[in-house]
Design a protein around this motif. Sequence first.
Motif, PDB file in Angstrom:
ATOM      1  N   UNK A 187       0.084  15.793   8.099  1.00  0.00           N
ATOM      2  CA  UNK A 187      -1.024  15.351   7.260  1.00  0.00           C
ATOM      3  C   UNK A 187      -0.695  13.969   6.706  1.00  0.00           C
ATOM      4  N   UNK A 188      -1.557  13.009   6.975  1.00  0.00           N
ATOM      5  CA  UNK A 188      -1.342  11.644   6.497  1.00  0.00           C
ATOM      6  C   UNK A 188      -2.599  11.135   5.805  1.00  0.00           C
ATOM      7  N   UNK A 189      -2.432  10.095   4.990  1.00  0.00           N
ATOM      8  CA  UNK A 189      -3.570   9.508   4.299  1.00  0.00           C
ATOM      9  C   UNK A 189      -3.267   8.107   3.818  1.00  0.00           C
ATOM     10  N   UNK A 190      -4.324   7.316   3.683  1.00  0.00           N
ATOM     11  CA  UNK A 190      -4.182   5.964   3.150  1.00  0.00           C
ATOM     12  C   UNK A 190      -5.532   5.507   2.603  1.00  0.00           C
ATOM     13  N   UNK A 191      -5.541   4.356   1.942  1.00  0.00           N
ATOM     14  CA  UNK A 191      -6.763   3.838   1.331  1.00  0.00           C
ATOM     15  C   UNK A 191      -7.168   2.514   1.966  1.00  0.00           C
ATOM     16  N   UNK A 192      -8.472   2.220   1.913  1.00  0.00           N
ATOM     17  CA  UNK A 192      -9.020   0.962   2.415  1.00  0.00           C
ATOM     18  C   UNK A 192      -9.987   0.413   1.376  1.00  0.00           C
ATOM     19  N   UNK A 193      -9.755  -0.804   0.946  1.00  0.00           N
ATOM     20  CA  UNK A 193     -10.679  -1.467   0.009  1.00  0.00           C
ATOM     21  C   UNK A 193     -11.785  -2.131   0.817  1.00  0.00           C
ATOM     22  N   UNK A 194     -13.029  -1.735   0.613  1.00  0.00           N
ATOM     23  CA  UNK A 194     -14.144  -2.411   1.275  1.00  0.00           C
ATOM     24  C   UNK A 194     -15.411  -2.291   0.434  1.00  0.00           C
ATOM     25  N   UNK A 195     -16.165  -3.372   0.347  1.00  0.00           N
ATOM     26  CA  UNK A 195     -17.349  -3.387  -0.520  1.00  0.00           C
ATOM     27  C   UNK A 195     -18.513  -2.623   0.099  1.00  0.00           C
ATOM     28  N   UNK A 254       0.849  -1.203   0.000  1.00  0.00           N
ATOM     29  CA  UNK A 254       0.000   0.000   0.000  1.00  0.00           C
ATOM     30  C   UNK A 254       0.880   1.247   0.000  1.00  0.00           C
ATOM     31  N   UNK A 255       0.416   2.260  -0.711  1.00  0.00           N
ATOM     32  CA  UNK A 255       1.093   3.552  -0.732  1.00  0.00           C
ATOM     33  C   UNK A 255       0.384   4.506   0.223  1.00  0.00           C
ATOM     34  N   UNK A 256       1.144   5.143   1.107  1.00  0.00           N
ATOM     35  CA  UNK A 256       0.629   6.093   2.081  1.00  0.00           C
ATOM     36  C   UNK A 256       1.047   7.509   1.683  1.00  0.00           C
ATOM     37  N   UNK A 257       0.335   8.486   2.224  1.00  0.00           N
ATOM     38  CA  UNK A 257       0.720   9.886   2.050  1.00  0.00           C
ATOM     39  C   UNK A 257       1.141  10.440   3.394  1.00  0.00           C
ATOM     40  N   UNK A 258       2.253  11.195   3.401  1.00  0.00           N
ATOM     41  CA  UNK A 258       2.665  11.901   4.621  1.00  0.00           C
ATOM     42  C   UNK A 258       3.413  13.166   4.228  1.00  0.00           C
ATOM     43  N   UNK A 259       2.804  14.292   4.556  1.00  0.00           N
ATOM     44  CA  UNK A 259       3.452  15.599   4.406  1.00  0.00           C
ATOM     45  C   UNK A 259       4.110  15.794   3.042  1.00  0.00           C
ATOM     46  N   UNK A 260       3.325  15.568   2.000  1.00  0.00           N
ATOM     47  CA  UNK A 260       3.802  15.851   0.658  1.00  0.00           C
ATOM     48  C   UNK A 260       4.489  14.697  -0.044  1.00  0.00           C
ATOM     49  N   UNK A 261       4.663  13.565   0.625  1.00  0.00           N
ATOM     50  CA  UNK A 261       5.343  12.418   0.027  1.00  0.00           C
ATOM     51  C   UNK A 261       4.417  11.207  -0.026  1.00  0.00           C
ATOM     52  N   UNK A 311       4.696   1.393   3.147  1.00  0.00           N
ATOM     53  CA  UNK A 311       4.401   1.255   4.567  1.00  0.00           C
ATOM     54  C   UNK A 311       5.662   1.260   5.418  1.00  0.00           C
ATOM     55  N   UNK A 312       6.713   0.576   4.948  1.00  0.00           N
ATOM     56  CA  UNK A 312       7.945   0.493   5.734  1.00  0.00           C
ATOM     57  C   UNK A 312       8.667   1.838   5.820  1.00  0.00           C
ATOM     58  N   UNK A 313       8.275   2.786   4.968  1.00  0.00           N
ATOM     59  CA  UNK A 313       8.887   4.116   5.001  1.00  0.00           C
ATOM     60  C   UNK A 313       8.150   5.072   5.929  1.00  0.00           C
ATOM     61  N   UNK A 314       6.960   4.693   6.359  1.00  0.00           N
ATOM     62  CA  UNK A 314       6.168   5.567   7.227  1.00  0.00           C
ATOM     63  C   UNK A 314       6.829   5.669   8.601  1.00  0.00           C
TER      64      UNK A 314
END
Length: 295
Positions: free
Chosen positions: A111-119, A1-8, A12-15
């Motif tokens: 500021x952080x963000x991520x996605x969740x797949x759910x039906x 998964x790709x996360x967002x943190x402060x412009x980047x 996950x291992x980089x968070x």
Amino acid sequence: MIFFKDGEYLQEEQMNLSINDRGYAFGDGVYEVIKVYDGMLYTANEHLERLIESAAKIKISLPYTLEQLIEITEELQQKNELSTGHIYLQVTRGVAPRAHQFPDQNMPPVVTGYTVENPRPVEQLAAGAAMKSVEDMRWLRCDIKSLNLLGNVLAKQEAVESGCQEALFVRDGIVREGSASNVFGIKEGVLYTHPANHFILNGITRRVVLRLASELSLPVVEKEFTLEEACSMAEFFFTSTNAEITPVVTIDGRTVGKGVPGMITKQLQKMFEAQIPVLVAAGQAQERDANGPAS
């Protein structure tokens, strides 16, 4: 998964989140949950405008404009190839030594963000849900979508332990909202819901339902009502980004209406669902316009 943190955009291992983040220490921040259907954002502008409003109410200056926040959510969706689910965005006051007062004003928010797949919850939408009333002992700024959700968590757990899907907050004898939703009742062809003040969060799906009710020429009354009045409604439902329009068939074990999703509720559900392919088609058209004509 790709996360967002402060412009980047990070793996996950980089968070790397600090233990001194005020969101961790105090719940000092706000958040939003933005729905994605078939790869397209739904009511993203409304959600992100509310994120900006919530941040301003607790005196956090966001480092991004509305347009930039839209770009961030779109990028998260694309990088994670999110089809149906949601995007979570969170803003905290920043990283500083633990002290109750605000840190230096030059401290940037996180500021952080991520996605969740759910039906979509199609079974619950069709069958309905049970609610349990819980005394509302939260703070009085429920209009802010704050990270301070312990009261909501405890209420939700109490409902789940009672075999219900959602809690129904009651304060001073008045029905306010669900632990993670807004609530509506229908009686004699009139739609009732709590007014959008500091006792509730003015949900985005709540606003969509009010618009759909107008299109349906369904009279709407925004006023307080009691738990007893809620139980005596012909139909009842709760709304949220992920729950959409969920019918309520029992409250505290008492049957609501005929104990099945009501006709008007189902009509609103159909109208809500009809928006989804329209939304996707509009979003695809916008992408084609942005990318230029096909070669």
